[in-house]
Structure formats: C-alpha cells, structure tokens
Design a protein around this motif. Structure first.
Motif, PDB file in Angstrom:
ATOM      1  N   PRO A  64       0.793  -1.237   0.000  1.00 37.12           N
ATOM      2  CA  PRO A  64       0.000   0.000   0.000  1.00 37.12           C
ATOM      3  C   PRO A  64       0.818   1.276   0.000  1.00 37.12           C
ATOM      4  O   PRO A  64       0.363   2.287  -0.529  1.00 37.12           O
ATOM      5  CB  PRO A  64      -0.848  -0.121   1.270  1.00 37.12           C
ATOM      6  N   ALA A  65       2.011   1.273   0.559  1.00 36.85           N
ATOM      7  CA  ALA A  65       2.836   2.479   0.568  1.00 36.85           C
ATOM      8  C   ALA A  65       3.636   2.624  -0.728  1.00 36.85           C
ATOM      9  O   ALA A  65       3.657   3.692  -1.337  1.00 36.85           O
ATOM     10  CB  ALA A  65       3.779   2.470   1.771  1.00 36.85           C
ATOM     11  N   ALA A 184      13.910  11.094  -7.136  1.00 35.21           N
ATOM     12  CA  ALA A 184      12.775  10.251  -6.776  1.00 35.21           C
ATOM     13  C   ALA A 184      13.109   9.399  -5.558  1.00 35.21           C
ATOM     14  O   ALA A 184      12.281   9.223  -4.650  1.00 35.21           O
ATOM     15  CB  ALA A 184      12.378   9.370  -7.954  1.00 35.21           C
ATOM     16  N   ASP A 185      14.321   8.871  -5.526  1.00 38.90           N
ATOM     17  CA  ASP A 185      14.735   8.034  -4.397  1.00 38.90           C
ATOM     18  C   ASP A 185      14.743   8.834  -3.097  1.00 38.90           C
ATOM     19  O   ASP A 185      14.294   8.340  -2.047  1.00 38.90           O
ATOM     20  CB  ASP A 185      16.131   7.476  -4.683  1.00 38.90           C
ATOM     21  N   TYR A 194       6.517   4.537   3.574  1.00 40.73           N
ATOM     22  CA  TYR A 194       7.245   3.826   2.518  1.00 40.73           C
ATOM     23  C   TYR A 194       8.445   3.092   3.108  1.00 40.73           C
ATOM     24  O   TYR A 194       8.676   1.912   2.826  1.00 40.73           O
ATOM     25  CB  TYR A 194       7.692   4.826   1.453  1.00 40.73           C
ATOM     26  N   MET A 195       9.226   3.790   3.932  1.00 39.39           N
ATOM     27  CA  MET A 195      10.421   3.190   4.498  1.00 39.39           C
ATOM     28  C   MET A 195      10.079   2.081   5.489  1.00 39.39           C
ATOM     29  O   MET A 195      10.782   1.070   5.575  1.00 39.39           O
ATOM     30  CB  MET A 195      11.278   4.263   5.166  1.00 39.39           C
ATOM     31  N   ALA A 196       8.981   2.239   6.223  1.00 35.75           N
ATOM     32  CA  ALA A 196       8.559   1.192   7.154  1.00 35.75           C
ATOM     33  C   ALA A 196       8.142  -0.064   6.389  1.00 35.75           C
ATOM     34  O   ALA A 196       8.442  -1.197   6.807  1.00 35.75           O
ATOM     35  CB  ALA A 196       7.413   1.698   8.025  1.00 35.75           C
ATOM     36  N   GLU A 197       7.455   0.131   5.271  1.00 34.70           N
ATOM     37  CA  GLU A 197       7.044  -1.016   4.464  1.00 34.70           C
ATOM     38  C   GLU A 197       8.249  -1.713   3.866  1.00 34.70           C
ATOM     39  O   GLU A 197       8.321  -2.953   3.840  1.00 34.70           O
ATOM     40  CB  GLU A 197       6.095  -0.552   3.366  1.00 34.70           C
ATOM     41  N   LEU A 198       9.216  -0.950   3.399  1.00 34.37           N
ATOM     42  CA  LEU A 198      10.435  -1.540   2.861  1.00 34.37           C
ATOM     43  C   LEU A 198      11.123  -2.387   3.921  1.00 34.37           C
ATOM     44  O   LEU A 198      11.596  -3.497   3.648  1.00 34.37           O
ATOM     45  CB  LEU A 198      11.359  -0.428   2.360  1.00 34.37           C
ATOM     46  N   PRO A 286      11.921   6.243 -10.182  1.00 35.96           N
ATOM     47  CA  PRO A 286      11.373   7.324 -11.012  1.00 35.96           C
ATOM     48  C   PRO A 286      10.010   7.016 -11.608  1.00 35.96           C
ATOM     49  O   PRO A 286       9.348   7.921 -12.133  1.00 35.96           O
ATOM     50  CB  PRO A 286      12.435   7.495 -12.110  1.00 35.96           C
ATOM     51  N   ILE A 287       9.557   5.770 -11.517  1.00 40.14           N
ATOM     52  CA  ILE A 287       8.202   5.431 -11.953  1.00 40.14           C
ATOM     53  C   ILE A 287       7.233   5.595 -10.785  1.00 40.14           C
ATOM     54  O   ILE A 287       6.066   5.967 -10.965  1.00 40.14           O
ATOM     55  CB  ILE A 287       8.143   3.991 -12.492  1.00 40.14           C
ATOM     56  N   GLU A 288       7.705   5.351  -9.587  1.00 42.44           N
ATOM     57  CA  GLU A 288       6.843   5.410  -8.401  1.00 42.44           C
ATOM     58  C   GLU A 288       6.453   6.830  -8.013  1.00 42.44           C
ATOM     59  O   GLU A 288       5.414   7.033  -7.385  1.00 42.44           O
ATOM     60  CB  GLU A 288       7.551   4.744  -7.226  1.00 42.44           C
TER      61      GLU A 288
END
Length: 335
Positions: A64-65, A184-185, A194-198, A286-288
């Motif tokens: 989801p993130a 983008a990164d 996002y970082m928690a999901e990663l 860069p797509i996200e």
C-alpha cells in the motif's frame, strides 16, 4: 505470446475443445513464480478456470505504501504470465494469452487458453532456459560496452510484446535520467510509511519472500539509486564502468491492461538479457514518483508512458531471491 496470440483487453476467447489440466498448471507454476516483483512480494496466484489458466492479482500481498495503485503488482503478474506461457510452450502446450483485467473478474490479469499443440520454438527454448538464471544484479559492472547486436535484441524483445525500449546514450542523457532517479529516491526516503514497508520486506534469515540482506549488495560507485535493503556494498569491478547502459521500458498508455503488457515485455527483455549473459537491475523509483515519471517522459521525448528503468551491462551473476512453494500459489479449479 502477446505479439501474436494475445487478444485485446476484454476480447472473447476463441472457442476450443483443448483444455489445460491441473497437472499442466502445477508443472508450469514453478517457472511462473520465478518472475520479478517489487520487494519480492510475489503478488500472483494461478487458477485453472474452465480449461484455461488464470493469472490473478493476490491482494493479500499488496504494497500500500510503495504501490498504492497496483502498478507494480500488475507488472509482476504480467512477468509471471510470460514465464507461465513459456513453461507451457516447452511442454508442447502453447497458449493464446488474453490481457486483463477481465471485465467480469478484474482480479484476473491474464488468461492463458490452450492453442494447438506444437513443439517449442528455439526462442521459447532459450527464454525458458533463462528463467532459472535471471537474477537482479545491483553490483558493479565491467566497462565492456553492450554490443549493437545485443542492444537490438533488447529493443526487439520489448517491441515483440507491443512496448518500446529506449536505450539512453551519452553521458549528458544518462546523467539526466540518473538525476531524476536520485531525486525520486530521496523523495521516497522521506516517506515514513514507505520506508517502514520496505523494512517489513527486508529478510535477515531464510524466508520464502522478501529481499535477503545477503542478496542486496549494491555498487558503491553507481550513479543510479538502489533500495537500502542492506548487505555490504560489493567491491568495485576492475576498471568499473562509470555509466552502464541505461534502458527505459515504456508502453503506449498507462491503463491496467497496458501495465500487464509492460510486465510481459519487461520479463521478455530481462530473459533476453540473461540469455545474452548481460546483468540487469531494475530502478523503479522514477516510476513510483509521479513528478519524476513526468520528468522522465519529457527527458526521453518519447510518446507513451515509462514503466521501468534498468541498468544493463556485464558483471558477475546476481544473487537469487527466495520463492514461495509453487503449490501455495495455485488456487482450486473453477469450472
């Protein structure tokens, strides 16, 4: 395959008395499950449906993130569909492929209907053999340039599946794409969710999914960003290439069906590269990020929508990532 056997989104399947069996599906599922996916989340399921085989989106494995709209999951399912198609062809059971999402069941992202029996083609044989050898390689690459003949093969692989592949040439153009990817990164790195999901998909011990830290070593000298899954940076190659070949895969539009198509094209490009002994890693940042994706489109001056950025070159084999037991990805038949 998509170039010849795929029907448009929503098209009716041709009437046929040929049927796939559960054994056909179980035999092909291991190859299908070797497809790439964001965070190695493996968001696919496979089902026998009235003699055809469906590739379904597994909503329980959503991100989801990182992937709130399902773009990455649809690419992954498209890649799995190509592997499935190749495995069936190798068994002498080729398929006609219909792109989803199907109108009557949006969870079906591809449907493989039996075609007339025939032996596999040399291309099918070489691409199928590459499935088990394909691994992302985030490490340092050698300075050897990718020859023109291999560049042409990569472009033709994307075009065969109805997509395009732009090979970025020249240090200025390469740095422009790399700069977009780095911005983008950094944008994603500021997103706590996002970082928690990663972190949730980082694996420190054996697991059937996610990214093990010992397979996540990156090139410390590279200009393209890599996800921080951990693991030590690889030592630089002798006379490392400052800039590997950068390739951008794109499709005509960004509809869900075109994203599935792009996943099929992506996997054909990756398998073609593997067959050519090329190392590839995917850079999806860069797509996200929507603003970065638009900047990438403008920088390429290309009609259509970018779907994936890749770095391509020569280097040591990449590390394999784990996969779920194929039997766990196969649903009960629906008749």
């Amino acid at each position: 395959m998509v170039s010849a056997g795929t029907q448009p989104e929503g098209a009716a399947m041709a009437t046929t008395t040929l049927r796939y069996t559960r054994d056909d599906l179980l035999d092909a599922a291991p190859a299908a499950g070797r497809a790439p996916s964001m965070h190695n989340s493996q968001p696919w399921r496979f089902r026998l449906h009235d003699g055809a085989i469906d590739v379904l989106l597994d909503a329980d494995r959503a991100l989801p993130a990182a992937d709130p709209h399902g773009w990455g999951a649809r690419l992954a399912c498209g890649a799995a569909a190509l592997n499935l198609e190749l495995a069936l062809a190798i068994a002498g059971r080729p398929a006609d492929l219909t792109l989803g999402p199907l109108p009557n069941d949006p969870s079906v992202l591809a449907r493989l209907t039996p075609a007339a029996r025939r032996p596999p083609t040399p291309t099918e044989q070489s691409l199928y053999a590459a499935i088990a050898l394909r691994h992302s390689n985030r490490g340092a690459l050698r300075p050897d340039p990718v020859p023109p003949a291999e560049r042409l093969r990569l472009r033709q692989a994307a075009e065969t599946e109805g997509c395009w592949l732009e090979l970025v040439v020249g240090s200025v153009a390469v740095e422009a794409v790399a700069g977009i990817a780095r911005v983008a990164d950094r944008t994603l790195a500021r997103d706590a969710a996002y970082m928690a999901e990663l972190e949730q998909w980082r694996r420190f011990s054996h697991s059937p999914d996610g990214v093990p830290t010992d397979s996540a070593a990156v090139d410390p000298s590279g200009s393209m960003p890599q996800r921080p899954f951990g693991g030590p940076g690889q030592p630089e190659a002798d006379n490392p290439s400052a800039e590997p070949l950068i390739a951008v895969l794109g499709s005509a539009t960004d509809s869900p069906a075109e994203q599935v198509r792009a996943g099929i094209a992506l996997q054909r490009v990756l398998l073609t590269a593997t067959d050519a002994r090329l190392a590839v890693s995917m850079v999806s940042q860069p797509i996200e990020v929507p603003s970065a994706r638009e900047q990438l489109r403008l920088a390429l001056r290309r009609f259509g929508v970018a779907q994936m950025v890749m770095r391509v070159g020569y280097g040591p084999p990449g590390w394999p990532t784990p996969r779920r037991d194929p039997a766990e990805t196969v649903d009960a038949a629906v008749e």
